[in-house]
Design a protein around this motif. Structure first.
Motif, PDB file in Angstrom:
ATOM      1  N   LEU A 248      32.923  38.162  34.157  1.00 35.31           N
ATOM      2  CA  LEU A 248      33.249  39.202  33.169  1.00 35.31           C
ATOM      3  C   LEU A 248      32.013  40.031  32.806  1.00 35.31           C
ATOM      4  N   HIS A 249      30.888  39.350  32.632  1.00 41.74           N
ATOM      5  CA  HIS A 249      29.650  40.093  32.315  1.00 41.74           C
ATOM      6  C   HIS A 249      29.318  41.086  33.431  1.00 41.74           C
ATOM      7  N   GLU A 250      29.543  40.652  34.668  1.00 38.50           N
ATOM      8  CA  GLU A 250      29.288  41.561  35.791  1.00 38.50           C
ATOM      9  C   GLU A 250      30.235  42.758  35.744  1.00 38.50           C
ATOM     10  N   LEU A 251      31.496  42.495  35.438  1.00 38.11           N
ATOM     11  CA  LEU A 251      32.463  43.604  35.356  1.00 38.11           C
ATOM     12  C   LEU A 251      32.036  44.603  34.272  1.00 38.11           C
ATOM     13  N   GLN A 252      31.550  44.060  33.176  1.00 41.53           N
ATOM     14  CA  GLN A 252      31.097  44.965  32.101  1.00 41.53           C
ATOM     15  C   GLN A 252      29.871  45.753  32.558  1.00 41.53           C
ATOM     16  N   ARG A 253      28.971  45.066  33.259  1.00 41.03           N
ATOM     17  CA  ARG A 253      27.769  45.752  33.757  1.00 41.03           C
ATOM     18  C   ARG A 253      28.150  46.861  34.743  1.00 41.03           C
ATOM     19  N   PHE A 254      29.176  46.615  35.540  1.00 40.75           N
ATOM     20  CA  PHE A 254      29.612  47.642  36.499  1.00 40.75           C
ATOM     21  C   PHE A 254      30.369  48.778  35.806  1.00 40.75           C
ATOM     22  N   LYS A 255      30.725  48.535  34.547  1.00 43.64           N
ATOM     23  CA  LYS A 255      31.497  49.517  33.767  1.00 43.64           C
ATOM     24  C   LYS A 255      32.904  49.736  34.327  1.00 43.64           C
ATOM     25  N   VAL A 256      33.559  48.638  34.723  1.00 38.84           N
ATOM     26  CA  VAL A 256      34.963  48.795  35.132  1.00 38.84           C
ATOM     27  C   VAL A 256      35.741  49.282  33.919  1.00 38.84           C
ATOM     28  N   ASP A 257      36.823  50.004  34.175  1.00 35.06           N
ATOM     29  CA  ASP A 257      37.505  50.697  33.085  1.00 35.06           C
ATOM     30  C   ASP A 257      38.498  49.818  32.344  1.00 35.06           C
ATOM     31  N   ALA A 258      38.995  48.798  33.000  1.00 32.77           N
ATOM     32  CA  ALA A 258      39.895  47.858  32.322  1.00 32.77           C
ATOM     33  C   ALA A 258      40.047  46.609  33.170  1.00 32.77           C
ATOM     34  N   ILE A 259      40.459  45.543  32.503  1.00 34.38           N
ATOM     35  CA  ILE A 259      40.771  44.301  33.207  1.00 34.38           C
ATOM     36  C   ILE A 259      42.258  44.028  32.997  1.00 34.38           C
ATOM     37  N   ILE A 260      42.927  43.686  34.085  1.00 35.54           N
ATOM     38  CA  ILE A 260      44.366  43.412  34.013  1.00 35.54           C
ATOM     39  C   ILE A 260      44.552  41.900  33.922  1.00 35.54           C
ATOM     40  N   ALA A 261      45.199  41.446  32.867  1.00 30.32           N
ATOM     41  CA  ALA A 261      45.370  40.006  32.665  1.00 30.32           C
ATOM     42  C   ALA A 261      46.747  39.724  32.080  1.00 30.32           C
ATOM     43  N   SER A 262      47.177  38.472  32.256  1.00 31.46           N
ATOM     44  CA  SER A 262      48.498  38.110  31.729  1.00 31.46           C
ATOM     45  C   SER A 262      48.459  36.840  30.891  1.00 31.46           C
ATOM     46  N   ASP A 263      47.473  36.004  31.143  1.00 32.04           N
ATOM     47  CA  ASP A 263      47.388  34.693  30.507  1.00 32.04           C
ATOM     48  C   ASP A 263      46.681  34.888  29.162  1.00 32.04           C
ATOM     49  N   LEU A 264      47.292  34.406  28.086  1.00 31.14           N
ATOM     50  CA  LEU A 264      46.696  34.633  26.762  1.00 31.14           C
ATOM     51  C   LEU A 264      45.301  34.005  26.670  1.00 31.14           C
ATOM     52  N   GLY A 265      45.119  32.861  27.334  1.00 36.73           N
ATOM     53  CA  GLY A 265      43.796  32.240  27.327  1.00 36.73           C
ATOM     54  C   GLY A 265      42.760  33.139  27.976  1.00 36.73           C
ATOM     55  N   VAL A 266      43.165  33.797  29.049  1.00 36.07           N
ATOM     56  CA  VAL A 266      42.262  34.717  29.749  1.00 36.07           C
ATOM     57  C   VAL A 266      41.968  35.928  28.860  1.00 36.07           C
ATOM     58  N   ILE A 267      42.996  36.432  28.233  1.00 39.56           N
ATOM     59  CA  ILE A 267      42.818  37.612  27.374  1.00 39.56           C
ATOM     60  C   ILE A 267      41.856  37.293  26.223  1.00 39.56           C
ATOM     61  N   GLU A 268      42.038  36.138  25.622  1.00 35.34           N
ATOM     62  CA  GLU A 268      41.146  35.762  24.514  1.00 35.34           C
ATOM     63  C   GLU A 268      39.712  35.584  25.027  1.00 35.34           C
ATOM     64  N   GLU A 269      39.583  35.039  26.231  1.00 31.57           N
ATOM     65  CA  GLU A 269      38.250  34.834  26.796  1.00 31.57           C
ATOM     66  C   GLU A 269      37.578  36.185  27.097  1.00 31.57           C
ATOM     67  N   ILE A 270      38.352  37.119  27.591  1.00 25.27           N
ATOM     68  CA  ILE A 270      37.799  38.454  27.855  1.00 25.27           C
ATOM     69  C   ILE A 270      37.321  39.068  26.545  1.00 25.27           C
ATOM     70  N   LYS A 271      38.167  38.981  25.519  1.00 19.68           N
ATOM     71  CA  LYS A 271      37.807  39.577  24.211  1.00 19.68           C
ATOM     72  C   LYS A 271      36.547  38.942  23.630  1.00 19.68           C
ATOM     73  N   ARG A 272      36.452  37.623  23.826  1.00 20.33           N
ATOM     74  CA  ARG A 272      35.283  36.904  23.286  1.00 20.33           C
ATOM     75  C   ARG A 272      34.003  37.304  24.021  1.00 20.33           C
ATOM     76  N   THR A 273      34.143  37.686  25.286  1.00 18.91           N
ATOM     77  CA  THR A 273      32.961  37.832  26.133  1.00 18.91           C
ATOM     78  C   THR A 273      32.470  39.268  26.243  1.00 18.91           C
ATOM     79  N   ILE A 274      33.384  40.192  26.436  1.00 19.60           N
ATOM     80  CA  ILE A 274      32.988  41.585  26.685  1.00 19.60           C
ATOM     81  C   ILE A 274      33.911  42.534  25.922  1.00 19.60           C
ATOM     82  N   SER A 275      33.576  43.812  25.982  1.00 18.88           N
ATOM     83  CA  SER A 275      34.391  44.782  25.231  1.00 18.88           C
ATOM     84  C   SER A 275      35.237  45.678  26.148  1.00 18.88           C
ATOM     85  N   THR A 276      35.331  45.315  27.410  1.00 17.35           N
ATOM     86  CA  THR A 276      36.124  46.105  28.357  1.00 17.35           C
ATOM     87  C   THR A 276      37.604  46.079  27.942  1.00 17.35           C
ATOM     88  N   PRO A 277      38.280  47.228  27.991  1.00 13.60           N
ATOM     89  CA  PRO A 277      39.708  47.251  27.618  1.00 13.60           C
ATOM     90  C   PRO A 277      40.543  46.308  28.487  1.00 13.60           C
TER      91      PRO A 277
END
Lengths: 383, 385
Positions: free
Chosen positions: A79-108
């Protein structure tokens, strides 16, 4: 309204970008649902984002597998790498994954269709979890998509073209129990495409009863625009370069000029690609039998013979051969915009001027031409 | 540990109570993916259960479209004195929380949700009215404790029943047959005798074997499972709602050991299995067939790919890295598809017209001097040592 194309590898990404996609979605080597696609490692991912952003195209990265606990190992590094690359969004479906993304980076975050969000109450739930866009379940109609968008004030994305699951997305685990491959972690064995003998009290028939027709919504482009749909997604990270290029171009052209004439023209273009029978799926409401079941494939009357690798203005184009063909032949260059270009080729000549009777796949040939052809244009011929 | 099961007819109310069942799941055709009974029948059963103090859990487990959602409230209100509803669609959870605040909610987390972060997050955000979660049968038994330790809520798993493998909102049988139940099988694949049932909500395909984990009751209790469920759905191969089968399984679940597990398995007309209860390695078998020699996950800067080779003449290289250019006098390493590694220093870079280039960039097609042993699809890297 965004046209969102699949990018199974870097070349497909280049084609999607050049054929006019506003955004592409792709996957790393883990966390997505298409293990069999080439996909992107971190170096390739960074390269892909740089390439797309350099052409004002957004990049969404899929992390829409249903994770098991061990799948989270190294996930935050990714996730940190994705943020560093400035990807525009992450597509996720699992609530655990979504919470982990929110906790880690600010990518939409975009909610994957795997979550089967089909109503505004559900959309509200996901909005409260920080999701910016809902990729609706394929069972939602365009009218429902629009209502959800207006009710919840959230971006909505709908699938507009490509293969369809007959099951609710994420609700098929046939591969898990028959092949030991988790369909929701990228291992789908496409058991739904097999022909089955259906044996019941009164009948015994052989049918591909779980195999859906392919979605095509190009004729509904004007409706999509009127209803304010935010993004139209083209399925198919595993599909070939011709499919990707032709489909992306058809939807981009249809959006540019959504008149009845143009939509019909683009529908005809989409008939020139290998496909199962087309259906509008649930886009216009619940489908009938006639637009549900696959009954064989429609073979394309065209084949891709090459890709333009270089241009020498007023001299020749350099084409990488993708299919063995003989001359004389009329080649059709699938331009990035507008009408295609037809070239009559009489001699097969490599860059040293050596003439051959036939060219092997992968070889480069000179095609004499004076006109507006561009690098990465695909070239096809009718069969 | 407590037992619950599905109820399918009015006659079963007293029968199930006599075995000791304290709660039942009611599946109505308008609300449940398994629902075969009409609303009137369901209301009749519900009233009877209420009279006998048998707890009823209304299953609202279909995924709802916006259009379907509009008609739900009157339907739920028709179950007067209803206390508990189980939902799968998170929209249904929000709907109940908003419009039916007095109802207890069970959350079905049995599709996906195989990690504690997900289940923990649901427990955090769905606190209101939530009294039970239903976990996936794909979670191995040795991991269950981590899930049950997340909260003090009740946790349920399926103990016996046909596992649904595929659920479509479309009616997939009636187009081909007048029957609503069938068996599906293929000759070439391990896809044999899947029971299929079509109803008002669509079509479900079940696993051919019965999920059956009665051997593990004590372990499940130790892992913190509070409720074991017997799904009595029938298939063309086996009617799990049949009286003898029901009695044997429910009595065993209620602690009666007068019949052994072997006795129970013997009366079942189809095989049983424990699914992923012992281990789930569904991510291990699918090994991607990729050529590891063509990976660019290396330390050296990637440049591009060889797309054409003409013996003793040239290597045609397509530059594919946005961030790396290639210049005359650069040293490169070329990895071939069969694992060979070749090094060269670039004397000349030419384009297809034969013009010399000092530097080339992403998307450029360049021609380098021929190097023996290099084939199409070889990968080119800068040798920066």
């Amino acid at each position: 309204m965004e046209i969102l194309s699949p990018a199974g590898n870097f070349e497909k990404l280049q084609l999607a970008v050049n054929y006019g996609a506003d955004a592409v979605y792709l996957s790393g080597h883990s966390y997505g649902l298409r293990h069999a696609a080439d996909n992107f490692n971190l170096i390739e991912l960074e390269n892909a984002v740089t390439y797309a952003h350099g052409r004002n195209v957004r990049v969404y990265v899929t992390c829409n597998a249903f994770f098991h606990d061990q799948d989270f190992e190294n996930f935050t590094d990714f996730l940190h790498e994705l943020q560093r690359f400035k990807v525009d969004a992450i597509i996720a479906s699992d609530l655990g994954v979504i919470e982990e993304i929110k906790r880690t980076i600010s990518t939409p975050i975009h909610l994957s269709t795997q979550a089967s969000c089909l109503n505004s109450y559900s959309a509200q739930f996901w909005k409260e979890r920080g999701v910016r866009r809902i990729i609706l379940g394929r069972e939602a109609s365009l009218a429902e998509a629009s209502l959800i968008k207006r009710t919840i004030n959230i971006e909505v994305e709908v699938f507009i073209h490509g293969a369809l699951c007959m099951a609710h997305s994420g609700h098929c685990v046939i591969s898990n129990y028959t092949e030991g491959r988790d369909s929701n972690r990228g291992g789908c064995a496409h058991s739904c495409r097999f022909e089955y003998t259906l044996s019941s009290e009164h009948s015994k028939v052989k049918k591909t009863f779980m195999s859906s027709q392919d979605l095509m919504g190009v004729e509904l482009l004007k409706t999509c625009l009127d209803l304010g749909i935010d993004s139209l997604k083209i399925e198919g990270r595993m599909k070939g370069t011709y499919y990707l290029s032709a489909v992306t171009k058809a939807y981009v052209e249809a959006r540019r000029d959504p008149t009845r004439k143009m939509l019909e023209e683009q529908r005809q273009e989409l008939e020139k690609i290998d496909h199962r029978q087309y259906t509008s799926g649930y886009l216009e409401g619940k489908p009938t039998k006639m637009n549900t079941f696959e009954e064989g494939r429609e073979r394309a009357p065209f084949t891709v013979v090459g890709i333009v690798r270089d241009i020498f203005i007023d001299q020749f184009i350099l084409m990488e051969v993708k299919t063995i063909f003989t001359v004389p032949v009329t080649l059709e260059v699938l331009t990035f915009r507008g009408g295609n270009i037809f070239i009559s080729l009489k001699v097969l000549e490599d860059i040293d001027g050596d003439i051959a009777g036939k060219m092997l796949i992968g070889r480069l040939i000179k095609v004499p031409y004076r006109g507006h052809v561009e690098k990465l244009n695909l070239v096809r011929m009718s069969l | 540990m407590r037992t619950l099961c599905t109820i399918h007819s009015l006659d079963e109310v007293t029968e199930l109570m006599s075995i000791g069942v304290k709660e039942v799941i009611l599946e109505v055709q308008n609300l449940s993916r398994y629902g075969l009974m009409t609303l009137d029948t369901a209301l009749e059963i519900f009233k009877c259960c209420h009279r006998f103090h048998l707890k009823v859990i209304l299953a609202w487990d279909v995924l709802m479209t916006e259009e379907q959602m509009a008609a739900i409230s009157p339907l739920i209100k028709s179950f007067k004195y209803l206390k508990t509803v189980r939902v799968r669609d998170l929209g249904c959870y929000i709907f109940l929380r908003k419009h039916h605040r007095d109802l207890e909610i069970h959350l079905l987390l049995d599709h996906g949700n195989h990690n504690i972060k997900a289940v923990g997050s649901y427990l955090d955000v769905c606190r209101e009215n939530l009294t039970r979660i239903i976990l996936s049968s794909e979670i191995p038994i040795n991991l269950l404790k981590k899930f049950t330790d997340l909260s003090s809520l009740e946790v349920e798993v399926m103990a016996v029943g046909f596992l649904p493998l595929f659920y479509s909102p479309r009616k997939l049988l009636s187009h081909f047959s007048e029957d609503k139940r069938a068996l599906a099988f293929t000759e070439d694949h391990p896809h044999r005798h899947f029971p299929i049932v079509e109803n008002e909500q669509g079509t479900i395909l079940f696993n051919s074997k019965i999920h059956f984990i009665l051997n593990f009751i004590s372990e499940l209790r130790e892992e913190g499972i509070s409720h074991l469920r017997f799904d009595r759905h029938s298939s063309p191969t086996c009617d799990l709602a049949e009286s003898k089968i029901t009695h044997l399984i429910l009595k065993f679940l209620e602690g009666d050991r007068s019949q052994s597990i072997k006795d129970i398995e013997e009366i079942l007309p189809v095989k049983t299995h424990i699914g992923f209860l012992k281990a789930n390695k569904t991510d291990k078998i699918f090994v991607k067939i990729k050529n590891k020699h063509l990976s660019i996950n290396r330390e050296k800067p990637y440049v591009g790919e060889v797309i054409d080779v003409k013996k003793n003449k040239y290597l045609a290289v397509l530059l594919r890295n946005v961030q790396t250019s290639l210049s005359q006098d650069d040293s490169i390493i070329v990895y071939t598809p069969d694992g060979k590694k070749k090094k060269m220093t670039i004397d000349t870079i030419k384009n297809a017209a034969g013009k010399l280039l000092l530097e080339a960039f992403c998307d450029d097609l360049i021609f380098l001097p021929y190097l023996h042993g290099i084939s199409i699809k070889s990968m080119v890297f800068i040798d920066d040592e």
